[in-house]
Design a protein around this motif. Structure first.
Motif, short mmCIF file in Angstrom:
data_model
loop_
_atom_site.label_atom_id
_atom_site.label_comp_id
_atom_site.label_asym_id
_atom_site.label_seq_id
_atom_site.Cartn_x
_atom_site.Cartn_y
_atom_site.Cartn_z
N CYS A 134 0.73 -1.16 -0.12
CA CYS A 134 0.01 -0.14 0.27
C CYS A 134 0.48 1.29 0.18
N SER A 135 1.69 1.43 0.50
CA SER A 135 2.92 1.88 0.53
C SER A 135 3.26 2.56 -0.80
N ILE A 136 3.55 1.47 -2.07
CA ILE A 136 4.19 1.81 -3.00
C ILE A 136 3.59 1.60 -4.69
N LEU A 137 2.01 1.47 -3.77
CA LEU A 137 0.94 0.92 -5.27
C LEU A 137 0.47 2.94 -5.13
N PRO A 138 -0.21 2.89 -6.43
CA PRO A 138 -0.68 4.66 -6.17
C PRO A 138 -2.49 4.90 -6.00
N PHE A 139 -2.68 4.47 -4.82
CA PHE A 139 -4.27 4.38 -4.80
C PHE A 139 -4.05 3.93 -3.15
N GLU A 140 -5.10 5.23 -3.01
CA GLU A 140 -5.59 5.43 -1.40
C GLU A 140 -6.13 4.85 -0.83
N ALA A 141 -6.20 3.91 0.35
CA ALA A 141 -6.05 2.82 0.97
C ALA A 141 -5.73 3.86 2.70
N GLY A 142 -7.19 3.96 3.44
CA GLY A 142 -7.48 4.00 4.63
C GLY A 142 -8.14 2.99 5.02
N GLY A 143 -7.84 2.63 6.58
CA GLY A 143 -9.11 1.63 7.20
C GLY A 143 -8.39 1.04 8.22
N THR A 144 -9.15 0.18 8.92
CA THR A 144 -8.79 -0.80 10.12
C THR A 144 -9.20 -2.31 9.77
N LEU A 145 -8.76 -3.28 10.23
CA LEU A 145 -8.26 -4.81 9.98
C LEU A 145 -8.01 -5.24 11.32
N VAL A 146 -9.40 -6.26 10.45
CA VAL A 146 -8.12 -7.54 11.87
C VAL A 146 -8.25 -8.94 11.29
N HIS A 147 -7.47 -9.22 11.56
CA HIS A 147 -7.28 -9.92 10.02
C HIS A 147 -6.40 -10.91 11.49
N ALA A 148 -7.53 -12.78 11.48
CA ALA A 148 -6.97 -13.46 11.90
C ALA A 148 -6.84 -14.82 11.68
N ARG A 149 -6.05 -15.36 12.33
CA ARG A 149 -6.19 -17.58 11.82
C ARG A 149 -6.52 -18.26 13.32
N LEU A 150 -7.34 -18.92 12.41
CA LEU A 150 -8.11 -20.20 13.77
C LEU A 150 -7.34 -21.48 13.49
#
Length: 236
Positions: free
Chosen positions: A96-112
């Motif tokens: 996201c720091s390299i590609l030319p598009f605005e991506a802002g937000g929050t998320l939880v990524h989990a493994r069970l």
């Protein structure tokens, strides 16, 4: 654009999406769930990955960015065995720091992961500035899983994500949600979160679709200003 939930023999899973009543009635909230590859060829499906996230906005642009982020995170996860949630999020930050598009937000990524011999599970998660998941254990106690890092935004640059781990005893219920569930104009967010905790404690033994319906009916405004995702998992 919503994910079809996988069939999981050893764990129950259910999700609910409520669109915002303004704009395009679509937005950047999403949920995702999929199995990792089996440990051996022809074996049972691997661990279950679960993501709940919120890309800023409730219009078609937010939905488009959401679709890109969801796909990128899936790819980042599958490209980095042994499939650490924090490693996948770190890779997503870098992209996201390299590609030319605005991506802002929050998320939880989990493994069970199912413990050897069952029936208990282990939850491993990495939180990018997202509201804390809730864990209801068989003794009726609801715990906020508050460990988190900074939110997702390209201007913040790559970040080395951390992850936390918690055991899920048989009979536990795990609840993920987006901020539209607890943030409403004129309402205190802490009071809304306390109400969500009380609802989960009171109705956590209900079938998951019914539990999500009760939570949505009590907390989501008739004409919500933001889209809402709620996802629940239960260890039988």
């Amino acid at each position: 654009m919503l994910t079809d939930l996988p069939v999981a023999d050893h764990i129950e899973i259910s999700a609910l999406y409520e669109p915002a009543a303004v704009g395009d009635m679509i937005g950047g909230d999403w949920y995702d769930a999929y199995h990792l590859p089996p440990a051996s060829p022809g074996g049972e499906p691997g661990a279950l990955m679960v993501t709940v996230g919120d890309i800023t906005g409730h219009d078609m642009h937010a939905a488009t960015i959401m679709g890109q982020i969801r796909s990128m995170l899936r790819q980042a996860t599958l490209d980095h065995p042994p499939y650490s949630p924090a490693t996948a999020l770190t890779a997503l930050d870098t992209a996201c720091s390299i590609l030319p598009f605005e991506a802002g937000g929050t998320l939880v990524h989990a493994r069970l992961d199912l413990a050897d011999g069952g029936p208990d599970w282990t939850l491993t998660w990495s939180n990018a500035g997202h509201p804390p998941p809730l864990l209801l254990t068989p003794n009726g106690r609801v715990t906020l899983l508050e460990e988190h890092d900074i939110l997702l935004h390209r201007d913040l640059g790559p970040s080395r994500r951390t992850e936390a781990q918690r055991g899920l005893p048989s009979g536990s219920t795990l609840l993920f949600y987006t901020d539209g569930l607890i943030e409403r104009r004129g309402h205190d967010i802490d009071a809304s979160l306390a109400q969500l905790v009380a609802l989960l404690a009171r109705h956590g033994d209900r079938p998951l679709p019914e539990l999500l319906h009760r939570i949505s009916k009590r907390l989501v405004a008739p004409a919500p200003g933001d889209d809402v995702v709620v996802l629940a998992l239960r260890v039988p």
